[in-house]
Design an enzyme around this catalytic site. Structure first.
Site: not given
Ligand code: AMP
Length: 403
Positions: A241, A7, A180, A91, A383
């Site tokens: 956020r 990743n 996601h 990823r 993940e």
């Protein structure tokens, strides 16, 4: 059979290596401050203590070379040579409308990743560079791309289009993409397994609550709506956020408060959410909860806003999915913070969600009562494991590995 998962971020590179015969992680680590002074690697072999060392890291290639040294190390390595790594799963954040499943990386896929640079300027370029660097260092080893947006490509037009003139979708690609995806897909599949259902028959709502937060409506195993949109800024209130806001707030701040484009970007992405609402200098929910215990009212409101938004989306997505079999909580907050799940679920009883408070406090997998129409579950997301599993699946489908 060992699969390496990569990743690559803007200045960091996370890696993990899995033994797929046993579905378990052998080692994992992160190289940080790539291209800056003081590059470090934190590395952990499964079952051993974490090691932290200063390493070379001018670029992704040198960072990957450092990773290889750790993986091959006499004492704490997990493979004897690079050839013991059979494939690499990457990823990748954005695949636009071109990618709806994990894919073997070839010239065409690399073109797609590049074509999506504009849609994910912070993520796709480093993802791409990680792939190129791996091609050099692991020459001949097959690479697979697992895209965050892919799972959401099943969302129908009525849910992915914004109320903008249609030409902005047709010519500029402005639409809901969702993110996601790997996490939502992992917990969807896991939930199907736990309920003894087929993967393509489950109806669920999956709430991924970590630093970034998103919620997805899954019907017959497919994503049919999700809260993140054209970018990961839309939807739930997150760590830093803001999630959904009236877009006119941006004009207001620019016209009347002199905010520049970059200041607005920082405000909405880095200074809002739990961090901005609670004003205690951190977005970590554990600190917010401590502040609440100490009587901090702003922290209390921050948690209320956070939970209320989730509840509102669950209501909306219950209407979208209809017969919801399970509401799933996952990721750092979803898996570990009973009070968030409690605040979200209280009031959802008329919609068929009845929380068992004690099971919830104990972080059990099934946290709804027997009377609950829909199950409420806590399912840890993995993940990286999903990326490794997908990589293996793609290689088998392509005939490179025997089924
Ligand atoms: P993630 O992005 O999934 O790694 O989640 C990160 C967030 O989850 C952190 O900022 C914490 O707020 C929260 N978190 C992670 N682990 C725990 C834990 N053991 N207990 C409470 N909150 C946690």
């Amino acid at each position: 059979m060992n699969i390496l998962v990569i990743n690559a971020g803007s200045s960091s590179l996370k890696f993990s290596i899995f033994d797929m015969d046993e579905n378990r992680v052998l080692a994992e680590g992160i190289i940080e401050r790539i291209g800056q002074d003081g590059t470090t690697c934190r590395y952990k072999k499964s079952g051993a203590d974490e090691i932290k060392e200063t390493v070379e890291g001018n670029d992704y290639k040198s960072a990957l070379n450092e990773m290889v040294k750790f993986l091959l190390h006499e004492e704490y390595g997990v493979v004897r040579s690079k050839s013991e790594i059979q494939a690499i799963g990457h990823r990748v954040v954005h695949g636009g409308e071109f990618i709806s499943k994990p894919v073997l990386i070839d010239q065409e896929i690399k073109r797609v990743i590049k074509n999506c640079f504009e849609l994910a300027p912070l993520h796709n370029p480093p993802n791409f560079m990680g792939i190129i660097a791996c091609e050099e260092i692991f020459a001949g080893i097959r690479q697979v791309g697992i895209f965050d947006t892919a799972f959401h490509q099943s969302i129908p037009k009525q849910a992915f289009l914004y109320g903008l003139p249609i030409e902005f979708y047709e010519h500029e690609g402005i639409r809901r993409y969702g993110f996601h995806g790997t996490s939502h897909r992992y917990v969807t599949d896991k939930c199907a397994e736990l309920l003894s259902e087929e993967k393509d028959s489950v109806n669920i709502i999956s709430a991924h609550l970590g630093n970034g937060c998103s919620i997805t409506a899954v019907k017959s195993g497919k994503s049919v709506d999700t809260s993140m949109g054209f970018t990961p800024l839309e939807g739930l209130v997150m760590g830093t956020r803001c999630g959904d806001i009236d877009p006119a707030i941006v004009f207001h701040l620019m016209e009347h408060k002199g905010y520049s484009r970059d200041e607005i970007d920082r405000l909405l992405n880095k200074k809002s959410g739990l961090l901005g609402l609670a004003e205690i200098g951190t977005s970590d929910i554990r600190d917010i909860l401590k502040a609440i215990e100490n009587g901090n009212k702003k922290a209390e409101i921050a948690l209320d806003v956070f939970c209320y938004r989730i509840k509102k989306y669950i209501g909306a997505y219950t209407a979208v999915v209809g017969d919801v079999q399970a509401l799933i909580f996952t990721a750092g907050i979803g898996e570990n913070v009973p009070v968030v799940r409690e605040k979200v679920c209280i009031g959802l009883e008329p919609l068929g969600y009845k929380l068992d408070f004690e099971k919830n406090r104990n972080n059990e997998t099934l946290i709804s009562t027997d009377k609950s129409r829909s199950k409420i579950m806590v399912i840890p997301t993995h993940e990286d494991l999903k990326i490794a599993q997908d990589t293996l699946y793609v290689l088998k489908e392509a005939g490179f590995i025997k089924q």
